[in-house]
Design a protein around this motif. Structure first.
Motif, short mmCIF file in Angstrom:
data_model
loop_
_atom_site.label_atom_id
_atom_site.label_comp_id
_atom_site.label_asym_id
_atom_site.label_seq_id
_atom_site.Cartn_x
_atom_site.Cartn_y
_atom_site.Cartn_z
N THR A 1 19.57 -13.71 -3.11
CA THR A 1 18.04 -13.93 -2.64
C THR A 1 17.86 -14.61 -1.83
O THR A 1 17.07 -14.32 -0.82
N PRO A 2 18.69 -15.92 -1.53
CA PRO A 2 18.13 -16.82 -0.35
C PRO A 2 18.24 -15.97 1.05
O PRO A 2 17.80 -16.40 2.20
N GLY A 3 19.22 -15.27 0.90
CA GLY A 3 19.55 -14.51 2.16
C GLY A 3 18.30 -13.20 2.48
O GLY A 3 18.06 -13.24 3.61
N VAL A 4 17.91 -12.68 1.40
CA VAL A 4 16.71 -12.09 1.51
C VAL A 4 15.56 -12.65 1.98
O VAL A 4 14.66 -12.36 2.79
N ALA A 5 15.36 -13.94 1.26
CA ALA A 5 14.35 -14.87 1.75
C ALA A 5 14.40 -15.22 3.23
O ALA A 5 13.61 -15.30 3.95
N TYR A 6 15.85 -15.60 3.62
CA TYR A 6 16.07 -16.01 5.28
C TYR A 6 15.60 -14.85 6.10
O TYR A 6 15.05 -15.02 7.20
N LEU A 7 16.04 -13.65 5.73
CA LEU A 7 15.61 -12.41 6.68
C LEU A 7 14.39 -12.21 6.62
O LEU A 7 13.87 -11.74 7.68
N THR A 8 13.45 -12.42 5.53
CA THR A 8 12.30 -12.08 5.48
C THR A 8 11.53 -12.98 6.56
O THR A 8 10.47 -12.56 7.39
N ASP A 9 11.94 -14.28 6.47
CA ASP A 9 11.34 -15.17 7.41
C ASP A 9 11.79 -14.93 9.15
O ASP A 9 10.98 -14.51 10.01
N THR A 10 13.18 -14.83 9.17
CA THR A 10 13.62 -14.54 10.50
C THR A 10 13.23 -13.37 11.24
O THR A 10 13.35 -13.36 12.54
N LEU A 11 13.24 -12.09 10.45
CA LEU A 11 13.00 -10.96 11.05
C LEU A 11 11.41 -10.72 11.16
O LEU A 11 11.09 -9.68 11.67
N GLY A 12 10.58 -11.58 10.71
CA GLY A 12 9.23 -11.59 10.73
C GLY A 12 8.76 -10.42 9.77
O GLY A 12 7.51 -9.79 10.22
N ALA A 13 9.25 -10.32 8.57
CA ALA A 13 8.76 -9.36 7.64
C ALA A 13 7.70 -9.70 7.02
O ALA A 13 7.32 -10.86 6.61
N ASP A 14 6.77 -8.67 6.73
CA ASP A 14 5.56 -9.06 5.97
C ASP A 14 5.74 -9.20 4.34
O ASP A 14 4.98 -9.90 3.78
N LEU A 15 6.84 -8.72 4.03
CA LEU A 15 7.28 -8.80 2.59
C LEU A 15 8.61 -8.63 2.35
O LEU A 15 9.42 -8.03 3.11
N ALA B 1 -5.23 -8.77 1.67
CA ALA B 1 -5.20 -10.51 1.98
C ALA B 1 -5.17 -10.71 3.75
O ALA B 1 -5.05 -12.01 3.90
N GLY B 2 -4.77 -9.69 4.22
CA GLY B 2 -4.77 -9.75 5.63
C GLY B 2 -3.49 -9.82 6.33
O GLY B 2 -3.32 -10.40 7.52
N GLU B 3 -2.43 -9.81 5.58
CA GLU B 3 -0.99 -9.99 5.83
C GLU B 3 -0.47 -9.04 6.80
O GLU B 3 0.37 -9.25 7.47
N PHE B 4 -1.14 -7.99 6.77
CA PHE B 4 -0.75 -6.62 7.67
C PHE B 4 -1.66 -6.49 9.00
O PHE B 4 -1.61 -5.45 9.61
N GLU B 5 -2.66 -7.26 8.97
CA GLU B 5 -3.57 -7.03 9.77
C GLU B 5 -3.20 -6.81 11.23
O GLU B 5 -2.35 -7.73 11.85
N GLY B 6 -3.57 -5.85 11.89
CA GLY B 6 -3.07 -5.64 13.46
C GLY B 6 -1.77 -5.07 13.82
O GLY B 6 -1.51 -4.99 14.77
N HIS B 7 -1.23 -4.91 12.82
CA HIS B 7 0.24 -4.21 13.11
C HIS B 7 0.77 -3.24 12.01
O HIS B 7 0.30 -3.49 10.74
N ALA C 1 7.24 2.67 0.91
CA ALA C 1 6.88 3.62 2.03
C ALA C 1 5.76 4.73 1.89
O ALA C 1 5.06 4.91 2.70
N SER C 2 5.39 4.91 0.47
CA SER C 2 4.39 5.61 0.13
C SER C 2 3.26 5.07 0.54
O SER C 2 1.98 5.61 0.76
N ALA C 3 3.15 3.66 0.59
CA ALA C 3 1.99 2.79 0.71
C ALA C 3 1.77 2.48 2.43
O ALA C 3 0.82 1.79 2.68
N GLY C 4 2.63 3.21 3.29
CA GLY C 4 2.78 3.06 4.58
C GLY C 4 3.19 1.78 5.25
O GLY C 4 3.16 1.35 6.16
N VAL C 5 4.16 1.28 4.41
CA VAL C 5 5.06 0.13 4.56
C VAL C 5 6.36 0.63 5.33
O VAL C 5 7.18 1.32 4.34
N ASP C 6 6.74 0.28 6.19
CA ASP C 6 8.33 0.37 6.65
C ASP C 6 9.18 -0.31 6.13
O ASP C 6 8.85 -1.43 5.65
N VAL C 7 10.43 0.07 5.82
CA VAL C 7 11.34 -0.87 4.90
C VAL C 7 12.62 -0.80 5.50
O VAL C 7 13.17 0.25 6.03
#
Length: 449
Positions: free
Chosen positions: A84-98, A38-44, A70-76
């Motif tokens: 749950t809202p803490g995970v959502a907040y850090l997904t946004d704040t840290l710029g995570a793709d997922l 979907a292009g979420e990982f494009e360029g990085h 990790a087996s699919a090449g995603v750093d974790v």
């Protein structure tokens, strides 16, 4: 036909029964592939954050999710136990793709679940969830060498999230005595730290999780112990979270329950007075009490109603730019501060309203008068036929005609459990319960498995 794994709130089921390590791994691999295409990982180089609640099964499911990503090449980045809202907040704040949260929320301990969050901390839409299901266990080219993902613990996750929560409250909460029921769940540390950090005098109960006691006779689905603690301590207010702390219910200083509708009404009026209620409108669901709708209209606040489920509330808020929404169950979304329901955030802003006005929660909640409402859950039935059975439909129509506009009936299948919910509002509780029980009997007979 492809089996449906995703419900209204991710994939949920009996851990090591319906929800296995193999399924968790496969879902994670498929999610990585779908988001990449979907292009979420494009360029990085992509990276994900993973958090969990306190269920013992979360430990092996976390390992499986990490292995898949990790087996699919995603750093974790491992966030550990976090709401749950803490995970959502850090997904946004840290710029995570997922973002990935392992939790079954308010469900009993043997259950668990997987929630995927897209970049920005937003829940995946239906199309992406369907695409993930369709890609399960497909053949794929596995990265090797340096192409596999790296895994590390994010030690500051809790501090960053708690700091964010405290920063949203402008007025110190000094002098307010609070009892906080942490449900032996993900907020057992974050909840008390945030409220104390904002200045409140906090007594935490059910905040010693051991992996198996989450939601066990405590939290937002069992309010008796919170009520007792508030009365015993002479506290000003009590709040109850659920296992992953994305919802919050309250009791006032006299032990009266203050539900999500009432909390939403209190916060809506607060934001309206501050000029921060976008479009002077609050988003709620069709389960919201008629008394809430009437109170909001009297206050000059519009009500936009959606299907049941916080994802539908979120969708309406996002599409139309609303700043406040929620459910009677205690999911409250304040989009100025969060991308999902946040029970700790909700408690903080109710306390802020109390501190600002000098009024008790009982007084603030009196803005609305609840019409008697009865909810009956009917388990062991085929919920997929709930909207199609002619006998059930005829029974509902007959009861609605008898109410003659003085109440309403809502019958719907649960999105997360194998049950059908029958909700009835009527002028008296006895009348509402009678209608609900009669309809529940019809549902039980017609839709029995």
């Amino acid at each position: 036909m492809t089996k449906r794994y995703f419900g209204t709130d991710g994939v949920r089921g009996l851990a090591n029964g319906d929800l296995t390590a193999e399924l968790a791994l496969d879902l994670s691999v498929a999610a990585a592939h779908v988001l990449a295409e979907a292009g979420e990982f494009e360029g990085h180089r992509p990276f994900a954050v993973v958090g969990r609640d306190t269920r013992v099964s979360g430990e092996f499911l976390e390992a499986a999710v990490v292995a898949g990503l990790a087996s699919a090449g995603v750093d974790v980045h491992l966030l550990g136990v976090l709401p749950t809202p803490g995970v959502a907040y850090l997904t946004d704040t840290l710029g995570a793709d997922l973002g990935v949260m392992l939790s079954a929320s308010h469900n009993p301990m043997p259950d668990n679940g997987i929630k995927f969050l897209a970049r920005g901390g937003q829940k995946l839409d239906d199309a992406l969830e369907m695409a993930i299901e369709e890609r399960l266990r497909e053949e794929w080219q596995r990265p090797q060498g340096g192409g596999v993902g790296r895994v590390r613990a994010r030690e500051d996750a809790l501090d960053v999230y708690v700091g964010h929560l405290i920063s949203t409250v402008e007025r110190p909460l000094v002098g307010i005595r609070v009892v906080l029921d942490c449900a032996q769940g993900a907020a057992s540390e974050a909840g008390p730290r945030a409220l104390v950090g904002a200045g409140a005098d906090v007594t935490a109960i059910h905040a010693l999780p051991d992996g198996v006691n989450i939601n066990d006779g405590c939290g937002s689905t069992h309010l008796d112990s919170l009520r007792e603690a508030v009365l015993k301590d002479g506290a000003d207010v009590g709040f109850a979270l659920d296992g992953d702390a994305d919802r919050c219910l309250a009791v006032d200083h006299e032990g009266n329950v203050v539900d999500g509708d009432q909390i939403l009404a209190v916060l809506a009026q607060s934001l309206l007075e501050q000029g921060r209620l976008a479009k002077d409108t609050v988003v709620a669901t069709v389960m919201s009490n008629l008394g809430f709708v009437q109170a909001m209209r009297e206050a000059g606040i519009g009500v936009r109603q959606t299907k049941v489920g916080d994802r539908y509330v979120l969708e309406a808020m996002k599409v139309s730019g609303y700043s406040l929404g929620g459910e009677q169950s205690g999911h409250v979304i304040m989009s100025d501060h969060a991308t999902t329901g946040d029970g700790i955030l909700t408690a903080l802003h109710v306390l802020d309203r109390m501190a600002t006005t000098g009024r008790s929660l009982q007084d603030l909640a009196s803005v609305m008068t609840r019409l008697p409402q009865v909810l009956v859950n009917v388990p062991g039935v085929d919920k997929s036929r709930a909207d199609e059975d002619a006998v059930v439909a005829a029974a509902v129509a007959e009861e609605e005609a008898a109410l003659n506009g003085s109440g309403r009936i809502l019958l719907r299948p649960s999105g997360t459990e194998p049950i059908v919910r029958v909700m009835v509002e009527a002028p008296t509780e006895d009348q509402a319960r009678g209608v609900a029980e009669r309809l529940a009997g019809v549902v039980r007979q017609q839709l029995a498995l």
